[in-house]
Design a protein around this motif. Structure first.
Motif, PDB file in Angstrom:
ATOM      1  N   MET A  16       0.842  -1.192   0.000  1.00 57.44           N
ATOM      2  CA  MET A  16       0.000   0.000   0.000  1.00 57.44           C
ATOM      3  C   MET A  16       0.883   1.251   0.000  1.00 57.44           C
ATOM      4  SD  MET A  16      -2.831   1.270   2.795  1.00 57.44           S
ATOM      5  CE  MET A  16      -3.916  -0.120   2.516  1.00 57.44           C
ATOM      6  N   PRO A  17       1.099   1.895  -1.131  1.00 59.61           N
ATOM      7  CA  PRO A  17       1.904   3.124  -1.152  1.00 59.61           C
ATOM      8  C   PRO A  17       1.247   4.214  -0.306  1.00 59.61           C
ATOM      9  CG  PRO A  17       1.637   2.241  -3.357  1.00 59.61           C
ATOM     10  CD  PRO A  17       0.690   1.486  -2.482  1.00 59.61           C
ATOM     11  N   THR A  18       2.049   4.890   0.504  1.00 59.70           N
ATOM     12  CA  THR A  18       1.559   5.873   1.462  1.00 59.70           C
ATOM     13  C   THR A  18       2.265   7.201   1.258  1.00 59.70           C
ATOM     14  OG1 THR A  18       1.140   4.124   3.095  1.00 59.70           O
ATOM     15  CG2 THR A  18       1.267   6.390   3.903  1.00 59.70           C
ATOM     16  N   LEU A  19       1.482   8.261   1.100  1.00 61.52           N
ATOM     17  CA  LEU A  19       2.012   9.612   1.000  1.00 61.52           C
ATOM     18  C   LEU A  19       2.246  10.146   2.407  1.00 61.52           C
ATOM     19  CD1 LEU A  19       2.627  12.216  -0.676  1.00 61.52           C
ATOM     20  CD2 LEU A  19       0.188  12.761  -0.464  1.00 61.52           C
ATOM     21  N   LEU A  20       3.477  10.608   2.687  1.00 59.02           N
ATOM     22  CA  LEU A  20       3.859  11.119   4.001  1.00 59.02           C
ATOM     23  C   LEU A  20       4.047  12.630   3.922  1.00 59.02           C
ATOM     24  CD1 LEU A  20       6.540   8.411   4.832  1.00 59.02           C
ATOM     25  CD2 LEU A  20       4.206   8.493   5.727  1.00 59.02           C
ATOM     26  N   LEU A  21       3.297  13.352   4.759  1.00 56.52           N
ATOM     27  CA  LEU A  21       3.359  14.814   4.807  1.00 56.52           C
ATOM     28  C   LEU A  21       3.608  15.254   6.236  1.00 56.52           C
ATOM     29  CD1 LEU A  21       0.107  15.561   2.753  1.00 56.52           C
ATOM     30  CD2 LEU A  21       2.452  15.594   1.869  1.00 56.52           C
ATOM     31  N   SER A  22       4.444  16.283   6.403  1.00 54.81           N
ATOM     32  CA  SER A  22       4.719  16.756   7.758  1.00 54.81           C
ATOM     33  C   SER A  22       4.970  18.254   7.774  1.00 54.81           C
ATOM     34  CB  SER A  22       5.949  16.035   8.333  1.00 54.81           C
ATOM     35  OG  SER A  22       6.089  16.298   9.719  1.00 54.81           O
ATOM     36  N   ASP A  23       4.694  18.866   8.925  1.00 59.24           N
ATOM     37  CA  ASP A  23       5.067  20.260   9.200  1.00 59.24           C
ATOM     38  C   ASP A  23       4.678  21.195   8.058  1.00 59.24           C
ATOM     39  OD1 ASP A  23       6.735  20.105  11.846  1.00 59.24           O
ATOM     40  OD2 ASP A  23       7.411  18.421  10.623  1.00 59.24           O
ATOM     41  N   ILE A  24       3.378  21.251   7.799  1.00 63.42           N
ATOM     42  CA  ILE A  24       2.862  22.109   6.730  1.00 63.42           C
ATOM     43  C   ILE A  24       2.768  23.557   7.207  1.00 63.42           C
ATOM     44  CG2 ILE A  24       0.999  22.416   5.060  1.00 63.42           C
ATOM     45  CD1 ILE A  24       0.275  19.431   5.609  1.00 63.42           C
ATOM     46  N   HIS A  25       2.372  23.756   8.441  1.00 59.36           N
ATOM     47  CA  HIS A  25       2.402  25.058   9.092  1.00 59.36           C
ATOM     48  C   HIS A  25       1.657  26.156   8.327  1.00 59.36           C
ATOM     49  CE1 HIS A  25       4.847  24.162  12.565  1.00 59.36           C
ATOM     50  NE2 HIS A  25       5.739  23.528  11.812  1.00 59.36           N
ATOM     51  N   GLY A  26       0.470  25.838   7.838  1.00 60.99           N
ATOM     52  CA  GLY A  26      -0.346  26.868   7.211  1.00 60.99           C
ATOM     53  C   GLY A  26       0.143  27.340   5.862  1.00 60.99           C
TER      54      GLY A  26
END
Length: 246
Positions: free
Chosen positions: A1-11
């Motif tokens: 299952m490929p997973t998109l990882l996102l972090s620290d978008i901060h608005g």
């Protein structure tokens, strides 16, 4: 299952939209968010709405927690001024989504946290701290953010404890393949405010079945972020640092 990882978008909705456009050419089945949807940049509402639309599962970041507890915090300075500004404008549905985020999520062989498995507010930015982090979880893949430094610590058991090495994700594409007995502590990098000297948004796609990960660095319109920061009346260093990736 490929997973998109996102972090620290901060608005920073501009950077998030650039990342999602870049990732659209790659197949992924789910989205995992590693904390800090709000803080620093003006579009916290839009960021949370986008995460909700993606059906993202996520964890609580320190800025998220601070925004939710401003009524009892005594924090001073522009960081908390911005969080108060955002809190006043946050839609009730988005606030409820943020408040429902847990400190960690996981599955078979993986764990997602904001800081360290030992403490969600710990910055994992040194080999010894990474070694301690591996000791606080048995997961083979540990995903985190918080430091805004894109890269991975890998560990292999040695005679006196784990051997730990670090690999920075500074190139446009950064592949990571785990050996049979290795473990990884991966930071996909900050979407909204990179701090590793690379002025590009960071994200990653994890291929669970292959034991592989690809991290990417993506250009986005920093000038557009600058204009948003100016209109909101936020401090100039917030956009100035984006040009340097600091």
């Amino acid at each position: 299952m490929p997973t998109l990882l996102l972090s620290d978008i901060h608005g920073n909705i501009v950077a998030l939209e650039a990342v999602l456009a870049h990732a659209s050419g790659r197949d992924y089945d789910r989205v995992i968010f590693l904390g800090d949807a709000v803080g620093y940049y003006p579009d916290g509402n839009a960021v949370i709405e986008k995460l909700r639309a993606l059906g993202a599962r996520g964890v609580m970041g320190n800025h998220d927690a601070w925004l939710l507890t401003l009524d009892v915090l005594e924090g001073e300075g522009y960081v908390f001024d911005i969080l108060r500004w955002q809190a006043e404008r946050l839609d009730p549905e988005n606030r409820a989504w943020l408040a429902a985020l847990p400190w960690s999520i996981g599955g078979e062989g993986w764990l997602a946290v904001h800081g360290s498995p030992c403490d969600p507010f710990t910055y994992v930015d040194e080999l010894e701290i990474a070694r301690e982090a591996f000791g606080c979880s048995e997961a083979r893949w540990i995903f985190h953010g918080h430091t805004h430094l894109a890269g991975a610590y890998t560990a292999l058991d040695g005679p006196t404890g784990p051997w730990v090495r670090h690999k920075a994700f500074a190139e446009a594409r950064n592949p990571l393949k785990l050996g049979p007995k290795a473990r990884a502590l991966v930071n996909p990098g900050s979407v909204g405010q990179p701090r590793d000297g690379v002025p590009l948004a960071g994200y990653a796609i994890w291929y669970e079945e292959k034991d592989e990960l690809e991290a990417f660095r993506v250009e986005y319109d920093i000038k557009a972020v600058e204009e948003r920061v100016r209109r909101a009346g936020f401090p100039a260093p917030l956009y100035q640092r984006l040009y340097q990736g600091r």
